[in-house]
Write an enzyme that holds these catalytic residues in place. Sequence first.
Site, mmCIF file in Angstrom:
data_model
loop_
_atom_site.group_PDB
_atom_site.id
_atom_site.type_symbol
_atom_site.label_atom_id
_atom_site.label_comp_id
_atom_site.label_asym_id
_atom_site.label_seq_id
_atom_site.Cartn_x
_atom_site.Cartn_y
_atom_site.Cartn_z
ATOM 1 N N LYS A 194 43.200 15.337 60.077
ATOM 2 C CA LYS A 194 43.934 15.864 58.678
ATOM 3 C C LYS A 194 43.614 15.443 57.670
ATOM 4 O O LYS A 194 43.000 15.780 56.467
ATOM 5 C CB LYS A 194 44.902 16.576 59.456
ATOM 6 C CG LYS A 194 46.066 16.666 57.788
ATOM 7 C CD LYS A 194 47.021 15.790 57.039
ATOM 8 C CE LYS A 194 47.897 15.290 57.724
ATOM 9 N NZ LYS A 194 48.742 14.378 57.402
ATOM 10 N N LYS A 207 46.178 6.577 49.201
ATOM 11 C CA LYS A 207 46.746 7.461 50.851
ATOM 12 C C LYS A 207 45.557 8.060 51.563
ATOM 13 O O LYS A 207 44.909 7.038 52.504
ATOM 14 C CB LYS A 207 48.623 8.451 50.476
ATOM 15 C CG LYS A 207 47.939 8.057 52.406
ATOM 16 C CD LYS A 207 48.777 7.364 53.572
ATOM 17 C CE LYS A 207 48.961 7.702 54.140
ATOM 18 N NZ LYS A 207 48.714 6.258 55.852
#
Length: 295
Positions: A239, A171
Amino acid sequence: MKIGFIGVGNMGGPMCRNIVRNTNHQVVVFDLNPDAAAACTALGASAAASVAALAAECDVILTSLPMPSHVEAVALGADGIAAHARAGSTYIDLSTNAPETARKVAAAMAARGIAMLEAPVSGGTARAEAGTIVIMVGGETQGFEAQRPLLASFSAEQVHVGEVGMGSTAKLINNMLAFCNAAAAAEALALGAAAGIDMKKLYDVISNASGDSPQFRKVAQTGFAGDFSATFALDLAHKDLRLALAMADGLGVPGMIAPQVMTLMRIARAAGYGGQDSAAVLRVYEDALRRPIGR
Ligand code: NAD
C-alpha cells in the site's frame, strides 16, 4: 485530558500503551479486534463501544488504521469522528496515508471545528514498544506545539514537516527508500546463498561494511530465523509503495528502482505472502532458488 485511540494493532497497540504508561491522561480505546483492545485495557485504558461513542467523549482522538479507506470511513463516515467529535477537539491520524486523503479529511474536520494533525510514524514495532519511534507531522504550527507533549509520550522525535499532506509525503518517501533497501538486501542474500558462502559470516561482514542498513538487518534476521509472521505486513508495505509511486507519477518523477520493487512485491503477494512480514520479499528469491536462505 481524555485521549481516544482507534486501531490498536501492531503499531497502535504499543503507542497507545505508552500513552497510558507515560501520561496521566484517561485513555479510551476502540478496535474491531477485541484482543487488541484488551491488551490496552489490561494496562488501565477503558474500552468504548463504538467510534462514535469514543469520539463524543474525547478531547484528542488518534487513529492508527491499515488503509486510506479505513481512515476515511472512521474519520468521515456517518458513525465516524467528524460526525461525533466535539468542536474544539483534535484529531491526529498516525496511519500511513495518501497526502490527498489527509488533506480531504483535514478539510472535513475543519468544517466541524475539529483541528487535525496527520502524524505518520516510523521505526517498526520494537521501537514503538520502546517509545523511540519518529513522528512526522503535517498541520498548523500551533496545533503541533499544543500536541507535542502527547506525541512525545510515545516517540523519541517529532518533526513538524509542514502543512497537512507533508507528513504523509515524508513518510511515503522514507518507505519507498526503505523498501528499495529491503529488496536490494534480499537480492544480495540470495546471491550469497547461491554462491555457497557461510551466510552468518556474510551477515557479519555486511553489518559492519558499506552494504549495511536497517532493512538489510531486518530482512536477514527475519530470513535466518525463518519466522515471517507480520510485525509490518507486506500488504501494508505494498500500500505504501503504491501511494509513493502514484505520488511520483503525479509529479512526473521518473521511476527506475521503486517500480521494480513494486513488481517484486506483486510476485510476493501473488505467491500468498501478503499477510506475512514485509521481509517476505526474500521468499520470492527462496522460491527461485528452491531453498531457504540462511537457515
Ligand atoms: P494492524 O493491522 O496491525 O493494526 C490495525 C488495527 O486497526 C487492527 O487492530 C484492526 O483491528 C484495527 N481496525 C481496522 N479497521 C478498524 C475500524 N474500522 N475501527 C476500529 N479498528 C479498526 O496494522 P499496523 O501494522 O498497526 O499499521 C497501522 C498503520 O501504521 C498503517 O497505516 C501502517 O501502514 C502504519 N505503520 C505500520 C508500521 C509497522 O511496523 N507495523 C510502521 C509504521 C507505520
